[in-house]
Design an enzyme around this catalytic site. Structure first.
Site, short mmCIF file in Angstrom:
data_model
loop_
_atom_site.label_atom_id
_atom_site.label_comp_id
_atom_site.label_asym_id
_atom_site.label_seq_id
_atom_site.Cartn_x
_atom_site.Cartn_y
_atom_site.Cartn_z
N TYR A 126 0.78 -1.23 0.00
CA TYR A 126 0.00 0.00 0.00
C TYR A 126 0.81 1.29 0.00
CZ TYR A 126 -3.93 -3.10 0.50
OH TYR A 126 -4.86 -4.08 0.26
N PHE A 400 -11.08 -3.47 11.09
CA PHE A 400 -12.12 -3.50 10.07
C PHE A 400 -11.57 -4.15 8.81
CE2 PHE A 400 -9.94 0.57 10.15
CZ PHE A 400 -9.58 0.79 8.84
#
Length: 400
Positions: A126, A400
């Site tokens: 990322y 999450f």
């Protein structure tokens, strides 16, 4: 990528998207019985999908939910919480993930979302999209046989065991008062639905406990118990949040008093969580891992910089952002505010590195020493360290 189409998926396509994501994790498909609860954790119009033009097949997906991020000084900014990112195994390394990430970031920018965040299953991916490690967490265990709470530990309030579903309802109301540390997130209703599902999927029994102080609910915890053999049981702490020292000490006083438990395992906790200081024997606590927690991406750099507080003298930053070039430029940053400037840059850094210092997880000097930041003025490294310093390490605390 003329052979692919990227678009926001409709509600009738969400199950296929989740099935694709689960397949990338090598998980079993969603059953019809599971789907209603999975669907309750998804926000509409927040899932991107990549389809092949010729076949129409869905080959990649990424979704998010709307949240908010606490920043140094106690303010907050809007945040897109990114999750369920995956590409079909036979279509990887063809630019599908890049197209997904760029499309999602542009959509965030168009909606005025200031930042994006994610938890990375693979840490090498990322950074090229502008994400940087912005919070850290640690895993630790507590040997209950050696752990005794000190007599001078904070005391007050009471702990109650509650039915899980009822507990979640009033925890959701109390939780915003607990998001005081930089890096913590707001939790929409969909997130609480996911926590319910996580609790239901545990192999062992799940218990919810609430701490109530003079002002009401000020802390809570969820745990399951793993008992692989008689006389050996581990209490797995799934969630613990508190608004003050009495709640923190009170919940740990309860957790260490549960009968037939030999160990408490706590994962993803703040690196400076002072459990050792509550105990007469600090060696009862063993850190088993330290790991990257929240990866942050600043979508609107001037808005993100302006939202937090600073200490010391101004520094002129030059930021580069190849994915969202509107962020690129020079900014004078200081206690009196943030503004674009044409002054000569004193610190030069890419947007992913700016995210790494933004919440205080890293000192700019560490990134200078490792070649991630370039400085062009004498004495500016020490000033930058003071500028971005925070009283406590940032922590997300919401998976999450």
């Amino acid at each position: 990528m003329t052979d692919h189409e990227v678009r926001t998926l409709g509600d009738d396509e969400l199950r296929a998207s989740q099935e694709l994501f689960r397949a990338t994790l090598h998980a079993k498909p969603i059953t019809d019985d599971e789907w209603p609860q999975v669907r309750a954790g998804l926000q509409s119009a927040r899932t991107c999908g990549v389809h092949e033009v010729d076949s129409g097949a869905l080959i990649g997906t990424a979704r998010s939910f709307d949240s908010a991020l606490t920043v140094p000084g106690g303010g907050e900014v809007s945040l897109g919480a990114v999750t369920s990112v995956g590409v079909r195994a036979d279509r990887t390394r063809r630019g599908v993930l890049t197209e997904l990430m760029h499309t999602q970031l542009r959509e965030f920018a168009d909606r005025g979302v200031v930042a994006a965040g994610l938890h990375a299953s693979e840490s090498a991916i990322y950074g090229r999209f502008g994400y940087g490690v912005a919070t850290w967490a640690r895993d630790y265990t507590v040997d209950v046989r050696r752990a005794r709470i000190r007599q001078d530990a904070p005391a007050g309030g009471r702990v109650d065991i509650e039915h899980v579903d009822r507990a979640f309802d009033h925890w959701a109301e109390a939780y915003p008062a607990m998001t005081t540390r930089p890096g913590m997130l707001a939790r929409p209703a969909e997130w609480w639905s996911q926590l319910r599902r996580t609790a239901e999927k545990q192999d062992g029994p799940v218990t919810a406990v609430t701490h109530r102080g003079t002002g009401g609910v000020d802390g809570f915890a969820v745990y399951s118990v793993d008992r692989p053999r008689p006389g050996s049981a581990t209490l797995n702490l799934l969630e613990l949040q508190t608004a003050g020292p009495e709640a923190f000490a009170g919940l740990w006083r309860y957790l260490l008093s549960v009968d037939l438990i030999h160990e408490v395992a706590a994962n993803g906790r703040p690196v400076d969580e002072p459990v050792e200081l509550l105990l007469t024997d600090p060696r009862a606590v063993s850190t088993t891992a330290q790991l990257d927690d929240l990866w942050l991406r600043l979508v609107d750099v001037p808005a993100a910089l302006s939202a937090r507080s600073y200490t010391g003298e101004d520094v002129v930053l030059e930021v580069t952002d190849p994915v969202l070039p509107g962020n690129s430029g020079r900014y004078r940053v200081g206690p009196d505010g943030v503004a674009r400037t044409e002054e000569a840059a004193q610190v030069q850094l890419p947007v992913d590195v700016l995210a790494m210092v933004h919440l205080g997880a890293w000192r700019p000097s560490q990134l200078v020493d490792t070649g991630r930041i370039r400085v062009t003025a004498p004495g500016v490294v020490e000033r930058a360290d003071r500028l971005f310093a925070t009283p406590a390490p940032p922590w997300c605390g919401t998976f999450f």
